[in-house]
Design an enzyme around this catalytic site. Structure first.
Site, PDB file in Angstrom:
ATOM      1  N   CYS A   7       0.844  -1.201   0.000  1.00 15.84           N
ATOM      2  CA  CYS A   7       0.000   0.000   0.000  1.00 15.84           C
ATOM      3  C   CYS A   7       0.880   1.252   0.000  1.00 15.84           C
ATOM      4  O   CYS A   7       0.569   2.235  -0.686  1.00 15.84           O
ATOM      5  CB  CYS A   7      -0.924   0.018   1.223  1.00 15.84           C
ATOM      6  N   HIS A 109      -0.478 -10.094  -4.574  1.00 14.05           N
ATOM      7  CA  HIS A 109       0.439  -9.783  -5.678  1.00 14.05           C
ATOM      8  C   HIS A 109       0.677 -11.030  -6.500  1.00 14.05           C
ATOM      9  O   HIS A 109       0.778 -12.132  -5.968  1.00 14.05           O
ATOM     10  CB  HIS A 109       1.772  -9.227  -5.163  1.00 14.05           C
TER      11      HIS A 109
HETATM   12  P1  AMP Z   1       5.544 -13.332  -1.192  1.00 12.80           P
HETATM   13  O1  AMP Z   1       6.430 -14.337  -0.536  1.00 12.80           O
HETATM   14  O2  AMP Z   1       4.725 -13.926  -2.312  1.00 12.80           O
HETATM   15  O3  AMP Z   1       4.718 -12.557  -0.216  1.00 12.80           O
HETATM   16  O4  AMP Z   1       6.525 -12.352  -1.925  1.00 12.80           O
HETATM   17  C1  AMP Z   1       6.810 -11.057  -1.498  1.00 12.80           C
HETATM   18  C2  AMP Z   1       7.831 -10.513  -2.454  1.00 12.80           C
HETATM   19  O5  AMP Z   1       7.897  -9.119  -2.248  1.00 12.80           O
HETATM   20  C3  AMP Z   1       9.233 -11.086  -2.256  1.00 12.80           C
HETATM   21  O6  AMP Z   1       9.677 -11.688  -3.482  1.00 12.80           O
HETATM   22  C4  AMP Z   1      10.061  -9.856  -1.885  1.00 12.80           C
HETATM   23  O7  AMP Z   1      11.360  -9.882  -2.437  1.00 12.80           O
HETATM   24  C5  AMP Z   1       9.227  -8.722  -2.459  1.00 12.80           C
HETATM   25  N1  AMP Z   1       9.382  -7.431  -1.794  1.00 12.80           N
HETATM   26  C6  AMP Z   1       9.350  -7.178  -0.457  1.00 12.80           C
HETATM   27  N2  AMP Z   1       9.505  -5.873  -0.224  1.00 12.80           N
HETATM   28  C7  AMP Z   1       9.647  -5.273  -1.430  1.00 12.80           C
HETATM   29  C8  AMP Z   1       9.864  -3.940  -1.854  1.00 12.80           C
HETATM   30  N3  AMP Z   1       9.962  -2.918  -0.978  1.00 12.80           N
HETATM   31  N4  AMP Z   1       9.967  -3.686  -3.181  1.00 12.80           N
HETATM   32  C9  AMP Z   1       9.885  -4.695  -4.068  1.00 12.80           C
HETATM   33  N5  AMP Z   1       9.679  -5.981  -3.740  1.00 12.80           N
HETATM   34  C10 AMP Z   1       9.568  -6.270  -2.430  1.00 12.80           C
HETATM   35 ZN    ZN Z   2      -1.822  -3.232   1.292  1.00 11.94          ZN
END
Ligand code: AMP
Ligand code: ZN
Length: 124
Positions: A7, A109
């Site tokens: 968000c 996502h």
């Molecule tokens: P999930 O395990 O499906 O929740 O994946 C979350 C993903 O978000 C991981 O691959 C992280 O590397 C990525 N992530 C976390 N923080 C950020 C951020 N600030 N910008 C870009 N990607 C992020």
């Molecule tokens: Zn959110």
């Protein structure tokens, strides 16, 4: 949603490498990529997981699904089939859902992962 990192990215409160944005969603590069191309497509509306979606979110989920191949194509890992029926390119899409699904960020996502292999084993 307070304290939700995605968000905050959508609200431009924290930076990200944004590669697409419209009224409903944005896409940005994963900060810890598992492959040469690894971006996330994120709705601007806070939905915690795919399991929290309802039929009210069907159009949004459709838009996310249709954006994935478009952006993958633009980033060089699109899928195509030539006139001889030989397929090339391609990418993986992935929703992690809940702890057993490996979800770390509880804002819906879609991962889009592609490019030349090898990829990080945990996501391949
Ligand atoms: P999930 O395990 O499906 O929740 O994946 C979350 C993903 O978000 C991981 O691959 C992280 O590397 C990525 N992530 C976390 N923080 C950020 C951020 N600030 N910008 C870009 N990607 C992020
Ligand atoms: Zn959110």
């Amino acid at each position: 949603m307070d304290n939700c990192i995605f968000c905050k990215i959508a609200a431009k409160q924290i930076p990200a490498q944004i590669i697409y944005e419209d009224d409903d969603m944005l896409a940005f590069n994963d900060i810890n990529p598992a492959a040469p191309v690894h971006f996330l497509i994120v709705p601007k509306k806070h939905l915690a997981t795919l399991a929290d979606c309802t039929t009210n979110d069907a159009a949004l989920l459709g838009k996310i699904s249709l954006l994935a191949p478009k952006l993958a194509q633009e980033l060089g890992c699109g899928y195509s089939m030539d006139e001889k029926g030989v397929a090339t390119g391609g990418f993986k899409t992935l929703f992690n859902i809940g702890p057993d699904g490996g979800q770390e960020v509880y804002h819906l996502h879609m991962h889009v992962i592609g490019g030349p292999r090898p990829w990080r084993r945990s996501l391949a």
